[in-house]
Design a protein around this motif. Structure first.
Motif, PDB file in Angstrom:
ATOM      1  N   GLY A 105     -16.290 -40.447 -12.381  1.00 25.77           N
ATOM      2  CA  GLY A 105     -15.295 -40.879 -13.371  1.00 25.77           C
ATOM      3  C   GLY A 105     -15.710 -40.630 -14.806  1.00 25.77           C
ATOM      4  N   ASN A 106     -16.979 -40.842 -15.079  1.00 31.02           N
ATOM      5  CA  ASN A 106     -17.444 -40.639 -16.453  1.00 31.02           C
ATOM      6  C   ASN A 106     -17.329 -39.171 -16.866  1.00 31.02           C
ATOM      7  N   HIS A 107     -17.676 -38.285 -15.936  1.00 29.21           N
ATOM      8  CA  HIS A 107     -17.596 -36.855 -16.260  1.00 29.21           C
ATOM      9  C   HIS A 107     -16.137 -36.439 -16.471  1.00 29.21           C
ATOM     10  N   LEU A 108     -15.242 -37.057 -15.706  1.00 31.49           N
ATOM     11  CA  LEU A 108     -13.809 -36.721 -15.825  1.00 31.49           C
ATOM     12  C   LEU A 108     -13.304 -37.045 -17.229  1.00 31.49           C
ATOM     13  N   ILE A 109     -13.558 -38.261 -17.702  1.00 33.22           N
ATOM     14  CA  ILE A 109     -12.981 -38.610 -19.011  1.00 33.22           C
ATOM     15  C   ILE A 109     -13.629 -37.793 -20.132  1.00 33.22           C
ATOM     16  N   HIS A 110     -14.897 -37.456 -19.965  1.00 35.72           N
ATOM     17  CA  HIS A 110     -15.542 -36.712 -21.053  1.00 35.72           C
ATOM     18  C   HIS A 110     -15.186 -35.231 -21.042  1.00 35.72           C
ATOM     19  N   ALA A 111     -14.978 -34.674 -19.878  1.00 33.86           N
ATOM     20  CA  ALA A 111     -14.511 -33.278 -19.829  1.00 33.86           C
ATOM     21  C   ALA A 111     -13.113 -33.201 -20.432  1.00 33.86           C
ATOM     22  N   ALA A 112     -12.280 -34.209 -20.142  1.00 34.56           N
ATOM     23  CA  ALA A 112     -10.931 -34.261 -20.713  1.00 34.56           C
ATOM     24  C   ALA A 112     -11.013 -34.430 -22.232  1.00 34.56           C
ATOM     25  N   ARG A 113     -11.885 -35.315 -22.659  1.00 34.87           N
ATOM     26  CA  ARG A 113     -12.043 -35.578 -24.100  1.00 34.87           C
ATOM     27  C   ARG A 113     -12.424 -34.307 -24.855  1.00 34.87           C
ATOM     28  N   ARG A 114     -13.331 -33.504 -24.274  1.00 30.58           N
ATOM     29  CA  ARG A 114     -13.750 -32.270 -24.953  1.00 30.58           C
ATOM     30  C   ARG A 114     -12.648 -31.218 -24.961  1.00 30.58           C
ATOM     31  N   ASN A 115     -11.704 -31.356 -24.060  1.00 28.68           N
ATOM     32  CA  ASN A 115     -10.680 -30.322 -23.867  1.00 28.68           C
ATOM     33  C   ASN A 115     -11.321 -28.962 -23.596  1.00 28.68           C
ATOM     34  N   ILE A 248       6.164 -36.882 -10.105  1.00 32.63           N
ATOM     35  CA  ILE A 248       5.580 -35.557  -9.896  1.00 32.63           C
ATOM     36  C   ILE A 248       6.163 -34.579 -10.906  1.00 32.63           C
ATOM     37  N   GLY A 249       5.395 -33.503 -11.131  1.00 27.28           N
ATOM     38  CA  GLY A 249       5.813 -32.490 -12.098  1.00 27.28           C
ATOM     39  C   GLY A 249       4.824 -32.444 -13.243  1.00 27.28           C
ATOM     40  N   GLU A 250       5.240 -31.758 -14.301  1.00 29.03           N
ATOM     41  CA  GLU A 250       4.367 -31.662 -15.477  1.00 29.03           C
ATOM     42  C   GLU A 250       4.509 -32.953 -16.268  1.00 29.03           C
ATOM     43  N   LEU A 251       3.431 -33.702 -16.404  1.00 27.96           N
ATOM     44  CA  LEU A 251       3.500 -35.025 -17.037  1.00 27.96           C
ATOM     45  C   LEU A 251       3.126 -34.962 -18.505  1.00 27.96           C
ATOM     46  N   HIS A 252       2.332 -33.983 -18.856  1.00 26.71           N
ATOM     47  CA  HIS A 252       1.888 -33.899 -20.254  1.00 26.71           C
ATOM     48  C   HIS A 252       1.397 -32.489 -20.542  1.00 26.71           C
ATOM     49  N   ARG A 253       1.808 -31.976 -21.699  1.00 29.35           N
ATOM     50  CA  ARG A 253       1.220 -30.703 -22.151  1.00 29.35           C
ATOM     51  C   ARG A 253       1.197 -30.683 -23.665  1.00 29.35           C
ATOM     52  N   GLU A 254       0.073 -30.342 -24.221  1.00 31.52           N
ATOM     53  CA  GLU A 254      -0.032 -30.191 -25.676  1.00 31.52           C
ATOM     54  C   GLU A 254      -1.021 -29.066 -25.970  1.00 31.52           C
ATOM     55  N   GLU A 255      -0.893 -28.496 -27.139  1.00 31.91           N
ATOM     56  CA  GLU A 255      -1.858 -27.491 -27.580  1.00 31.91           C
ATOM     57  C   GLU A 255      -2.899 -28.208 -28.433  1.00 31.91           C
ATOM     58  N   ALA A 256      -4.168 -27.977 -28.161  1.00 33.66           N
ATOM     59  CA  ALA A 256      -5.237 -28.585 -28.958  1.00 33.66           C
ATOM     60  C   ALA A 256      -6.428 -27.646 -28.916  1.00 33.66           C
ATOM     61  N   PRO A 257      -7.303 -27.720 -29.919  1.00 29.04           N
ATOM     62  CA  PRO A 257      -8.457 -26.814 -29.937  1.00 29.04           C
ATOM     63  C   PRO A 257      -9.293 -26.951 -28.667  1.00 29.04           C
ATOM     64  N   GLU A 258      -9.677 -25.802 -28.124  1.00 25.93           N
ATOM     65  CA  GLU A 258     -10.447 -25.785 -26.879  1.00 25.93           C
ATOM     66  C   GLU A 258     -11.947 -25.749 -27.218  1.00 25.93           C
ATOM     67  N   TYR A 259     -12.722 -26.486 -26.435  1.00 23.66           N
ATOM     68  CA  TYR A 259     -14.129 -26.752 -26.768  1.00 23.66           C
ATOM     69  C   TYR A 259     -14.967 -25.488 -27.003  1.00 23.66           C
ATOM     70  N   THR A 260     -14.947 -24.566 -26.052  1.00 24.89           N
ATOM     71  CA  THR A 260     -15.838 -23.403 -26.180  1.00 24.89           C
ATOM     72  C   THR A 260     -15.401 -22.507 -27.350  1.00 24.89           C
TER      73      THR A 260
END
Lengths: 276, 385
Positions: A105-115, A248-260
């Motif tokens: 769970g911790n890795h999930l929220i932080h990978a999401a946070r980094r985008n 079900i379906g697309e619940l959220h989409r936004e453009e944001a700077p990607e980490y790498t």
């Protein structure tokens, strides 16, 4: 492409048949991932499939790519290393509900946070199948498991809400029943530049179904059909009508700077003195 | 040999020398999590790696750092993490994964006082056995124990080279004293440092078996993205890399993993000896304690006590030959360590009764002093007379 052609191209045919039980939804999801990959333009040699531990995490072993079957819960940490080391690689994470929402769970929220640009497909079968049917953080409250013989009193996560709140920029949900929709949602996630998360509600007839009054896998698929509500349809329903159902379906989409990408344009550029 | 360019003298700490060694050795990926007393390694690489296009990432925890390092190494970069006591405990599962899947990586562990949170800024040498046996199951380990700032640089380079050559995790067992003390050092120019890069396969992907060992028992290693489409798993696997569920394959695999390091024991394992030829009492001490022991040898000899020193530079594989040699000539051995007796177990095993082995142990968060060693040597002298 015909099913045979898809299998020949994207599966390690000599590793089949798979280990999953009759009626398990994992094959449907692996098939959807393969079909989605086929719909995109990614180079098969530049795609890495990473998984943790559990039934779902055996999928990469059957898939003809560079594959990495890691430790329990840690797929996203390993995948972050692969992607950050080689941003040109297309990195896909296949994980389960226990693997990704409990121990990982911790890795999930932080990978999401980094985008960071990963595509995560969660095989949510509501149970720890590999170990014989213990409840997970996604097991619906009050249902039965080998470690919840009197019914689970744990409240279950809404993992999609969690990932969106943590900063994931593409969040979708589908089911094993809605296999065609699933392919499209995964393909969109693959093409999304950033952290893409697709939860797939699927069935474990052997360990979840038997204990929770689903006589056959077909009953579980019917349950998915009856309880999944597309986002558009849900907008017309009252909270009472939505009770016990899920979106079900697309619940959220936004453009944001990607980490790498930001690491290149910001950190490396500043370290080299190209920008202030 | 090319003419060696000497760099100008610098005042560096052990942790800073570790950063310099990592950069020269070709480390291009670091993932870590803040923890005293190793944090300067992360801070130094956070500053330096981006300048050369390398990657630094601060992960959400120690476990994730180790996972990211393994992922990055599979993607082809020389990779490293740094931690201390509690963090080293957390990394153990993934260190086992790296051993099992044969992924080169370097883990710096700046040892601190434990168990648990212990005394975060105080020195100890309590992780010698954890370095060997911290992850479950039989597995190979290489662990190096620098005793000076310059040696920290040299052994960091060597750790990276050994990880790449052997395809196994290599641990640098610093202690808090060596990590934080500053010394004047002259580091060699990068072009004078010998590097080893992992061997890549020459076979075509069609016939390549990712876990088929070469003659040196180490399989060539492609990177993800090279077109080999290989599978890495912590499950017991055969030469194809895929799980087979057979005990016989586990037997073949784990014995080979062990053997690829063991057969190089004579090349890897080493110790520095100091005035052991005529020594009646030999001190065995590593890391910062060896510095006190060296001073004690000089002081004791001035007092007429024939003291010598064996300083293991590698914890694992343990330098058996050096201990074997003094066990034959000395009247007694004293193992001085900042723990309640870890390295002594190896010394006793090798001495095998030929010379009595005594401990000198401090766990009051203070460095063992030359005086401590001389007093112990006098006690032991009286004891064995």
């Amino acid at each position: 492409m015909s099913v045979k052609d898809l299998v020949d191209r994207y599966c390690r045919v000599d590793k089949l048949p798979h280990i999953w039980c009759p009626g398990c939804g994992n094959g449907i999801i692996m098939g959807a991932v393969i079909r989605a990959l086929d719909k995109t333009d990614f180079d098969q040699d530049k795609t890495v499939i990473v998984s943790g531990i559990g039934c779902s995490s055996r999928a990469p072993g059957y898939m003809n790519f560079d594959t990495l079957h890691t430790t329990h819960g840690r797929a996203l940490a390993y995948a972050t290393g692969v992607k950050f080391a080689r941003p040109d690689l297309n990195v896909v994470v296949l994980t389960g509900d226990g693997d990704c929402s409990a121990i990982g769970g911790n890795h999930l929220i932080h990978a999401a946070r980094r985008n960071i640009d990963l595509t995560v497909v969660v095989f949510n079968n509501s149970i720890y199948g590999m170990t014989g049917g213990q409840f997970s953080p996604l097991t619906p409250a009050h249902s039965y498991a080998s470690t919840a013989p009197y019914g689970s009193i744990d409240r279950n996560f809404d993992l999609c809400k969690l990932v969106q709140a943590a900063g994931g920029t593409y969040v979708a949900r589908s089911t094993a029943y809605h296999a065609r929709q699933l392919v499209n949602l995964i393909a969109t996630g693959l093409n999304h530049k950033g952290f893409a998360f697709i939860e797939v509600v699927t069935q474990c007839p052997m360990y979840y179904g038997r204990r929770n009054k689903f006589p056959s896998p077909v009953d579980m698929l019917k349950w998915q059909q009856e309880h999944a509500v597309p986002v558009k349809a849900a907008a017309k329903l009252s909270p009472e009508q939505m009770a016990g159902k899920f979106l079900i379906g697309e619940l959220h989409r936004e453009e944001a700077p990607e980490y790498t990408a930001v690491y290149e344009t910001d950190v490396i550029a500043k370290a080299r003195g190209d920008i202030n | 040999m090319a003419a060696k360019t000497k760099c100008k003298a610098q005042l560096l700490s052990g942790n800073e020398a570790c950063v310099q060694g990592a950069l020269v050795a070709g480390i291009r990926f670091f993932a870590g999590y803040p923890i005293t007393p190793s944090t300067e390694v992360a801070e130094g690489l956070a500053e330096e790696l981006p300048k050369i296009g390398g990657r630094f990432i601060q992960m959400e925890d120690e476990i994730a750092s180790m996972g990211a390092v393994i992922g990055a190494s599979l993607a082809g970069l020389k990779s490293m993490t740094a931690t201390s006591g509690p963090g080293f405990s957390l990394k153990q599962e993934n260190i086992g994964f790296a051993a099992m899947t044969e992924v080169p990586c370097v883990v710096v562990n700046v040892q601190r006082y434990g168990p648990s949170t212990g005394l975060p800024t105080s020195p100890a040498q309590g992780d010698i056995m954890q370095a060997r046996w911290g992850t479950h199951g039989d597995h190979p380990v290489v662990a190096l124990m620098p005793a000076s700032v310059r040696e920290t640089f040299d052994l960091t380079v060597e750790a990276v080279n050994l990880a790449e050559e052997l395809r196994t995790p290599v641990i640098i067992l610093l202690d808090e004293v060596v990590g934080h003390m500053r010394e004047r050092v002259e580091l060699p120019a990068a072009e004078d440092v010998e590097l080893f890069n992992r061997v890549k396969p020459t076979e075509s992907p069609d016939t390549f078996l990712p876990y088929k060992p070469a003659a040196n028992l180490v399989p060539p290693m492609p990177a993800y993205g090279d077109g080999y489409r290989f599978h890495a798993t912590g499950l017991v696997h055969d030469e194809t890399g895929f799980p087979c569920g057979k005990g016989a394959d586990g037997n073949t695999l784990v014995r080979r993993l062990q053997a690829k390091v063991e057969q190089r024991q004579p090349k890897i394992a080493r110790a520095e000896t100091f005035q052991t030829e005529d020594a009646e009492i030999v001190i065995v001490a590593a890391g910062s304690v060896a510095r006190s022991a060296r001073a004690a040898v000089k002081e004791a000899r001035a007092q007429g006590i024939k003291l010598g020193l064996v300083r293991p530079i590698t914890a694992w594989p343990f330098p058996e030959e050096a201990i074997d040699s003094v066990a034959q000539t000395a009247k007694a051995l004293i193992v001085a360590e900042m723990n309640l007796g870890q390295m002594i177990l190896e010394v006793e095993r090798i001495a095998a009764g030929r010379a009595p082995v005594f401990g000198l142990n401090r766990i009051d968060a203070e460095l063992i002093t030359p005086e401590d060693i001389i007093v112990r040597a006098q006690e032991v002298t009286n004891n064995v007379r």
